[in-house]
Design a protein around this motif. Structure first.
Motif, PDB file in Angstrom:
ATOM      1  N   ARG A  79       0.821  -1.218   0.000  1.00 26.75           N
ATOM      2  CA  ARG A  79       0.000   0.000   0.000  1.00 26.75           C
ATOM      3  C   ARG A  79       0.854   1.266   0.000  1.00 26.75           C
ATOM      4  NH1 ARG A  79      -5.361   0.600   1.366  1.00 26.75           N
ATOM      5  NH2 ARG A  79      -5.412  -1.459   2.357  1.00 26.75           N
ATOM      6  N   SER A  80       1.908   1.279   0.811  1.00 31.17           N
ATOM      7  CA  SER A  80       2.720   2.489   0.913  1.00 31.17           C
ATOM      8  C   SER A  80       3.469   2.768  -0.387  1.00 31.17           C
ATOM      9  CB  SER A  80       3.708   2.382   2.076  1.00 31.17           C
ATOM     10  OG  SER A  80       4.615   1.305   1.877  1.00 31.17           O
ATOM     11  N   LEU A  81       3.989   1.727  -1.034  1.00 30.14           N
ATOM     12  CA  LEU A  81       4.676   1.909  -2.305  1.00 30.14           C
ATOM     13  C   LEU A  81       3.707   2.353  -3.386  1.00 30.14           C
ATOM     14  CD1 LEU A  81       7.053  -1.200  -2.339  1.00 30.14           C
ATOM     15  CD2 LEU A  81       7.649   1.162  -1.796  1.00 30.14           C
ATOM     16  N   SER A  82       2.484   1.867  -3.331  1.00 31.88           N
ATOM     17  CA  SER A  82       1.479   2.228  -4.340  1.00 31.88           C
ATOM     18  C   SER A  82       1.000   3.661  -4.178  1.00 31.88           C
ATOM     19  CB  SER A  82       0.281   1.275  -4.251  1.00 31.88           C
ATOM     20  OG  SER A  82       0.672  -0.054  -4.491  1.00 31.88           O
ATOM     21  N   GLU A  83       0.986   4.151  -2.952  1.00 30.76           N
ATOM     22  CA  GLU A  83       0.505   5.505  -2.709  1.00 30.76           C
ATOM     23  C   GLU A  83       1.524   6.557  -3.138  1.00 30.76           C
ATOM     24  OE1 GLU A  83      -0.464   5.421   1.426  1.00 30.76           O
ATOM     25  OE2 GLU A  83      -2.464   4.571   1.098  1.00 30.76           O
ATOM     26  N   ASP A  84       2.794   6.184  -3.178  1.00 29.99           N
ATOM     27  CA  ASP A  84       3.842   7.112  -3.597  1.00 29.99           C
ATOM     28  C   ASP A  84       4.017   6.984  -5.113  1.00 29.99           C
ATOM     29  OD1 ASP A  84       6.211   8.477  -4.132  1.00 29.99           O
ATOM     30  OD2 ASP A  84       7.105   7.954  -2.204  1.00 29.99           O
ATOM     31  N   GLU A  85       3.309   7.796  -5.867  1.00 32.95           N
ATOM     32  CA  GLU A  85       3.288   7.670  -7.325  1.00 32.95           C
ATOM     33  C   GLU A  85       4.680   7.818  -7.931  1.00 32.95           C
ATOM     34  OE1 GLU A  85       0.493  10.241  -9.154  1.00 32.95           O
ATOM     35  OE2 GLU A  85      -1.233   9.498  -8.004  1.00 32.95           O
ATOM     36  N   SER A  86       5.439   8.778  -7.453  1.00 34.77           N
ATOM     37  CA  SER A  86       6.769   9.008  -8.003  1.00 34.77           C
ATOM     38  C   SER A  86       7.682   7.818  -7.758  1.00 34.77           C
ATOM     39  CB  SER A  86       7.371  10.275  -7.379  1.00 34.77           C
ATOM     40  OG  SER A  86       8.681  10.481  -7.852  1.00 34.77           O
ATOM     41  N   LEU A  87       7.648   7.286  -6.534  1.00 35.83           N
ATOM     42  CA  LEU A  87       8.484   6.127  -6.198  1.00 35.83           C
ATOM     43  C   LEU A  87       8.091   4.915  -7.034  1.00 35.83           C
ATOM     44  CD1 LEU A  87      10.594   4.697  -4.417  1.00 35.83           C
ATOM     45  CD2 LEU A  87       8.746   4.224  -2.789  1.00 35.83           C
ATOM     46  N   PHE A  88       6.795   4.671  -7.136  1.00 36.24           N
ATOM     47  CA  PHE A  88       6.322   3.531  -7.908  1.00 36.24           C
ATOM     48  C   PHE A  88       6.796   3.643  -9.355  1.00 36.24           C
ATOM     49  CE2 PHE A  88       3.529   0.900 -10.381  1.00 36.24           C
ATOM     50  CZ  PHE A  88       3.183  -0.159  -9.561  1.00 36.24           C
ATOM     51  N   SER A  89       6.637   4.819  -9.932  1.00 39.91           N
ATOM     52  CA  SER A  89       7.019   5.025 -11.317  1.00 39.91           C
ATOM     53  C   SER A  89       8.522   4.825 -11.512  1.00 39.91           C
ATOM     54  CB  SER A  89       6.615   6.440 -11.747  1.00 39.91           C
ATOM     55  OG  SER A  89       6.868   6.640 -13.118  1.00 39.91           O
ATOM     56  N   GLN A  90       9.324   5.384 -10.608  1.00 35.84           N
ATOM     57  CA  GLN A  90      10.774   5.248 -10.700  1.00 35.84           C
ATOM     58  C   GLN A  90      11.206   3.786 -10.582  1.00 35.84           C
ATOM     59  OE1 GLN A  90      12.489   7.739  -7.667  1.00 35.84           O
ATOM     60  NE2 GLN A  90      11.512   9.595  -8.471  1.00 35.84           N
ATOM     61  N   GLU A  91      10.591   3.076  -9.658  1.00 38.62           N
ATOM     62  CA  GLU A  91      10.998   1.691  -9.423  1.00 38.62           C
ATOM     63  C   GLU A  91      10.512   0.748 -10.527  1.00 38.62           C
ATOM     64  OE1 GLU A  91      13.195   0.666  -7.301  1.00 38.62           O
ATOM     65  OE2 GLU A  91      13.415   2.686  -6.468  1.00 38.62           O
ATOM     66  N   LEU A  92       9.396   1.080 -11.158  1.00 38.64           N
ATOM     67  CA  LEU A  92       8.969   0.296 -12.314  1.00 38.64           C
ATOM     68  C   LEU A  92       9.948   0.507 -13.466  1.00 38.64           C
ATOM     69  CD1 LEU A  92       6.959  -1.634 -13.595  1.00 38.64           C
ATOM     70  CD2 LEU A  92       5.494   0.325 -14.143  1.00 38.64           C
ATOM     71  N   CYS A  93      10.424   1.729 -13.621  1.00 36.63           N
ATOM     72  CA  CYS A  93      11.470   1.982 -14.624  1.00 36.63           C
ATOM     73  C   CYS A  93      12.714   1.158 -14.312  1.00 36.63           C
ATOM     74  CB  CYS A  93      11.828   3.465 -14.653  1.00 36.63           C
ATOM     75  SG  CYS A  93      10.619   4.536 -15.439  1.00 36.63           S
ATOM     76  N   ARG A  94      13.072   1.096 -13.023  1.00 34.32           N
ATOM     77  CA  ARG A  94      14.233   0.307 -12.628  1.00 34.32           C
ATOM     78  C   ARG A  94      14.023  -1.175 -12.984  1.00 34.32           C
ATOM     79  NH1 ARG A  94      17.886   1.740  -8.697  1.00 34.32           N
ATOM     80  NH2 ARG A  94      16.357   3.156  -7.746  1.00 34.32           N
TER      81      ARG A  94
END
Length: 291
Positions: A79-94
């Motif tokens: 839930r916490s990773l999903s709520e942080d849009e920027s983090l989620f997007s960056q880590e999906l790129c990773r």
């Protein structure tokens, strides 16, 4: 078609060298790699690829002769990773970059906490997913969205809407017929026929409604079903012993020219995983559809 094995369940107990050994011994040579399968530093975060030694993982797999079929990104279940849009997007790129490093063509991912409503917020999803889609286009990787029974992807029609809305050949779906069954949709043939031109990757497992009075053990008990079967729970028996017409699905995939991965992902305990993995690889080999 080719057989791969998900590293999610064995990764709870075994390191990558051990998992690769088991996969080879049980009759195939490809893994769906999860972050926890990759050696990491003390700073490594569950479900993320940051602070993990991808080069070391590559060496282990090369030594064992195991190919990476797909890189899995499960941050949607946090839930916490999903709520942080920027983090989620960056880590999906990773994750896309890790896939490219390891020679994997696919990154499997999930929406889950990002999109729990029946209808997805397409504008929000585009905002979060577009950077990874653009990175995937550059690196020749395909993002595949897996359907789950409790988020917007539970409905095959909504899955199709999400995939088409992204507007990229590098954004498609990972087809899991039993996850549609868990959501009380007909995974095969209905969901398959609706989505067959959007499928780039396939998960193969079997399932049925949990009935402990018929010997369904708790080791392979799954979560709540949704839709018409709400109130029941799903059980994961070995391939060929549940509700899915696996022969029909494999035949349809073959006839429609699918020559990609079919990844088994036994949903059970680590101990019972060995029994499932051996039996399910053997079962798939005997169908004659796999090289």
């Amino acid at each position: 078609m080719r057989i791969a094995v998900s590293g999610e369940i064995p990764g709870r107990e075994y390191d990558l060298n051990e998992i690769a050994t088991y996969i080879r011994n049980y009759g195939t040579d490809a893994i769906e790699l999860w972050p926890e399968n990759i050696p990491g530093s003390e700073c490594a975060v569950h479900r993320l690829y940051r602070d993990r030694d991808v080069v070391k993982a590559e060496r282990i797999l090369q030594k064992k002769g195991v190919e990476v079929a797909c890189v899995a990104f499960g941050a949607g279940f946090d839930r916490s990773l999903s709520e942080d849009e920027s983090l989620f997007s960056q880590e999906l790129c990773r994750a896309v970059e890790v896939a490219a490093m390891l020679g994997a063509k696919y990154v499997n991912h999930y929406l889950y906490y990002m999109s729990m409503d029946a209808k997805a917020n397409i504008d929000r999803l585009k905002r979060i997913l577009t950077p990874a889609i653009e990175r995937a286009e550059t690196l020749g990787v395909i993002l595949v969205l897996e359907n789950e029974a409790h988020d917007s992807t539970r409905d095959p029609a909504e899955m199709q809407h999400i995939v088409h809305s992204m507007g990229s050949k590098h954004y498609r779906t990972n087809f899991d017929a039993i996850n549609y069954y868990q959501a009380s949709f007909e995974g095969f043939p209905y969901a398959y026929n609706l989505l067959k031109t959007d499928i780039a990757y396939v998960h193969i497992k079997d399932g049925c409604i949990w009935h402990p009075e018929f010997g369904h053990g708790a080791q392979s008990l799954g979560g709540e079903m949704t839709g018409a079967n709400r109130g029941s729970r799903i059980f994961y028996p070995a391939l060929g012993t549940g509700a899915l017409n696996i022969t029909g699905l494999l035949q349809a995939l073959h006839e429609n020219g699918y020559n990609g991965w079919c990844t088994i992902e036994p949903h059970t305990t680590t101990e019972l995983w060995h029994t499932y993995a051996k039996a399910e690889i053997k079962y798939l080999r005997e169908t004659g559809y796999f090289v």
